[in-house]
Design a protein around this motif. Sequence first.
Motif, mmCIF file in Angstrom:
data_model
loop_
_atom_site.group_PDB
_atom_site.id
_atom_site.type_symbol
_atom_site.label_atom_id
_atom_site.label_comp_id
_atom_site.label_asym_id
_atom_site.label_seq_id
_atom_site.Cartn_x
_atom_site.Cartn_y
_atom_site.Cartn_z
ATOM 1 N N ASN A 162 -39.488 4.235 -5.954
ATOM 2 C CA ASN A 162 -40.587 5.028 -5.385
ATOM 3 C C ASN A 162 -40.864 6.304 -6.180
ATOM 4 O O ASN A 162 -41.285 7.337 -5.649
ATOM 5 C CB ASN A 162 -40.331 5.361 -3.915
ATOM 6 N N GLY A 163 -40.568 6.224 -7.474
ATOM 7 C CA GLY A 163 -40.930 7.319 -8.369
ATOM 8 C C GLY A 163 -40.033 8.541 -8.298
ATOM 9 O O GLY A 163 -40.382 9.599 -8.835
ATOM 10 N N CYS A 164 -38.875 8.413 -7.664
ATOM 11 C CA CYS A 164 -37.976 9.578 -7.570
ATOM 12 C C CYS A 164 -36.550 9.112 -7.274
ATOM 13 O O CYS A 164 -36.323 8.452 -6.259
ATOM 14 C CB CYS A 164 -38.469 10.500 -6.456
ATOM 15 N N VAL A 165 -35.618 9.420 -8.168
ATOM 16 C CA VAL A 165 -34.219 9.079 -7.875
ATOM 17 C C VAL A 165 -33.503 10.282 -7.272
ATOM 18 O O VAL A 165 -33.777 11.440 -7.635
ATOM 19 C CB VAL A 165 -33.425 8.586 -9.110
ATOM 20 N N ALA A 166 -32.591 9.986 -6.348
ATOM 21 C CA ALA A 166 -31.783 11.046 -5.739
ATOM 22 C C ALA A 166 -30.651 11.417 -6.697
ATOM 23 O O ALA A 166 -30.346 10.668 -7.623
ATOM 24 C CB ALA A 166 -31.215 10.539 -4.423
ATOM 25 N N GLY A 167 -30.055 12.572 -6.461
ATOM 26 C CA GLY A 167 -28.880 12.955 -7.234
ATOM 27 C C GLY A 167 -29.194 13.697 -8.521
ATOM 28 O O GLY A 167 -28.315 13.904 -9.354
ATOM 29 N N ALA A 168 -30.465 14.107 -8.704
ATOM 30 C CA ALA A 168 -30.808 14.913 -9.885
ATOM 31 C C ALA A 168 -30.208 16.307 -9.706
ATOM 32 O O ALA A 168 -30.300 16.888 -8.630
ATOM 33 C CB ALA A 168 -32.320 14.995 -10.034
ATOM 34 N N GLU A 169 -29.565 16.809 -10.751
ATOM 35 C CA GLU A 169 -28.906 18.129 -10.687
ATOM 36 C C GLU A 169 -29.470 19.015 -11.779
ATOM 37 O O GLU A 169 -29.085 18.884 -12.943
ATOM 38 C CB GLU A 169 -27.393 17.973 -10.908
ATOM 39 N N THR A 170 -30.337 19.943 -11.416
ATOM 40 C CA THR A 170 -30.926 20.786 -12.469
ATOM 41 C C THR A 170 -29.883 21.700 -13.114
ATOM 42 O O THR A 170 -30.052 22.110 -14.256
ATOM 43 C CB THR A 170 -32.096 21.632 -11.917
ATOM 44 N N ALA A 171 -28.788 21.975 -12.392
ATOM 45 C CA ALA A 171 -27.728 22.829 -12.968
ATOM 46 C C ALA A 171 -27.053 22.144 -14.155
ATOM 47 O O ALA A 171 -26.437 22.800 -14.990
ATOM 48 C CB ALA A 171 -26.698 23.164 -11.900
ATOM 49 N N ALA A 172 -27.183 20.807 -14.249
ATOM 50 C CA ALA A 172 -26.543 20.066 -15.347
ATOM 51 C C ALA A 172 -27.442 19.972 -16.579
ATOM 52 O O ALA A 172 -27.075 19.372 -17.583
ATOM 53 C CB ALA A 172 -26.169 18.662 -14.863
ATOM 54 N N VAL A 173 -28.642 20.576 -16.493
ATOM 55 C CA VAL A 173 -29.622 20.490 -17.578
ATOM 56 C C VAL A 173 -29.587 21.768 -18.418
ATOM 57 O O VAL A 173 -29.533 22.867 -17.869
ATOM 58 C CB VAL A 173 -31.036 20.286 -16.971
#
Lengths: 142, 480
Positions: free
Chosen positions: B172-183
């Motif tokens: 649905n165009g969005c995965v859970a578990g994205a962590e911007t702190a890891a970018v």
Amino acid sequence: MPDDKTKFSHIEHTADVGIKIFGATRTALFENAAEGLFDIITNLKQVRIRETRRIALVAGDGEELLVRWLSELNYIFLTEMFLPRRFHVLTMSETEMTAEISGEHLNPAQHVVHTEVKAVTYHGLYLRRESGAWQAQVIFDL
Amino acid sequence: MPEIKFNKIQSYLWEIPKQGGMRVPARIYATEKMMGAIQSDNAPVQAANVAHLPGIVKYSLAMPDIHWGYGFPIGGVAAFDAEAGVISPGGVGYDINCGVRLMASKLTRAEIQPRMKSLVASLFRSVPTGVGAQGELRVSSKVEKRALLGGAKWAVQEGYGSEEDLEYIEENGCVAGAETAAVSERALERGKNQLGTLGSGNHFLEVGYVSEIYDAEAARALGLQLEQVTVIIHCGSRGFGHQVCDDYISVMNRAVQKYDISLPDRQLCCAPIKSPEGRQYLGAMRCAVNFAFANRQVIASWTRDAFASALNMSKNEIGLRLIYEVAHNIAKMETHLVDGKKMRLCVHRKGATRAYAPGSHGIPAAYAAVGQPVLIPGDMGRYSYVLVGAQGAMTDTFGSTCHGAGRAMSRHKAKKVARNRFIAQELAAQGIVVQASSRRTLDEEIPEAYKDVSTVVDACQMAGISKKVAQLKPLGCIKG
């Protein structure tokens, strides 16, 4: 074996592009590798020298330093559109280096850009000294 | 690695038996004829190399479009035990969530063919292409982070496309578990002006039409009919994803020493999924997955605008309904049956597409009876295919199939072949209008540089991992 003046040559890779790099010294090899990268990206003859920048890098080993160096130059190009033409390594050890790069900002009316290099890979990577001269291989992801 | 020997399992399936440090065998899906070309490059060695990684389950797999990548082969599928396995940035690739979207219009080929020139020009103006292309969409890093968390959902909230689109995108165009702190800051910097840009290389936006239907029932369910005008968008997470991969290859190079993992190729570097390095990569990779979902959603919206302005029609008259969007460079946590037991796996697909069979969880309700649509782009001159997932994928390939044609020639060779030719004119003579930012891109992407994609999709159908629904032929395209 290439002659003494050959700085780099292209290697065949089905999906991407790779270069073999040569240099009498490790320093020369790093400078030649940078030229090899920007030869894929643009026509360096069209780039003038207007600005100089300094780069300092540290890596875990010699091969990683080569990847870091090329990645750094590509990053500067992609984020600031700065096209370097002259590459001068100032200091160099196995895992650390400083360098000066000179060139100018991309001007689409004046410079051709052939392709975007997504990344410098570790695949098939080597850097070694063979019968007195340095040789390396790097494959880029396009 | 000793010389590669293959055992023939079926007429379309070959196995490299477990040897040396391989933990499982490697299996390649291909016809006998395709094997000749496949064996001539390093791809089979790469498939065998992947079998060395800790926690790999059953087989290191390669789809019929397998070709020489870096680390993992392109066309590779590998599943790792979610508890004891590893995750490898090289198994996803630099262009994280590179993928394909297919939209179908209410128009027919006859209606738009005479207007293709102005349509392609309008698309070229609307969708930035080429090196360092910067979108109309300039976002602050605060807004960029929202896109990293929200993916296509974020784009819809910002006014690009509609809620209905989301139903027809993988995850649905969005995965859970994205962590911007890891970018890293660098990744944010590379991505900030690239939302809504196509990029260069093999990425493209193509206008085509349905030229053949193989499965009438599935085509009806998908809403595809002969002569109908379609749009394919092929691109990924741009510089953002490239930088995430780059950053984590450095991290994983250190991790393999820390966790004492021995590898046949440095580019296969990895870390246990449960380790801090593994978790951080997953968090950052998912940001890139969402970036790509957002990117394609924005491009699709501009595509709809460009059609409306070039054809002087309303968006409602044009249609351009989203049929489906797939990812083909991704790692996902999925549950599959392994030797009759349900197992939680981290499935890496690098140049491979999810292809869930009818009735599987996670596909739109409207397609439940026919299976998940799979979009397989070909080259600029020939055709692309719409497939649906089949039962064989669920039992044999962790729900996966091929992703494209695969290159037959290096870029260097293609350029030589194209020298002294005018590729855009040649394509125009075949009724295909092409506009590109760089002549070199067109030369490198000449149709004959690619394998015939029909042989790839036929092999997948023979193997029972996906089924052909329709063929699409190009009318026009924009490239980097």
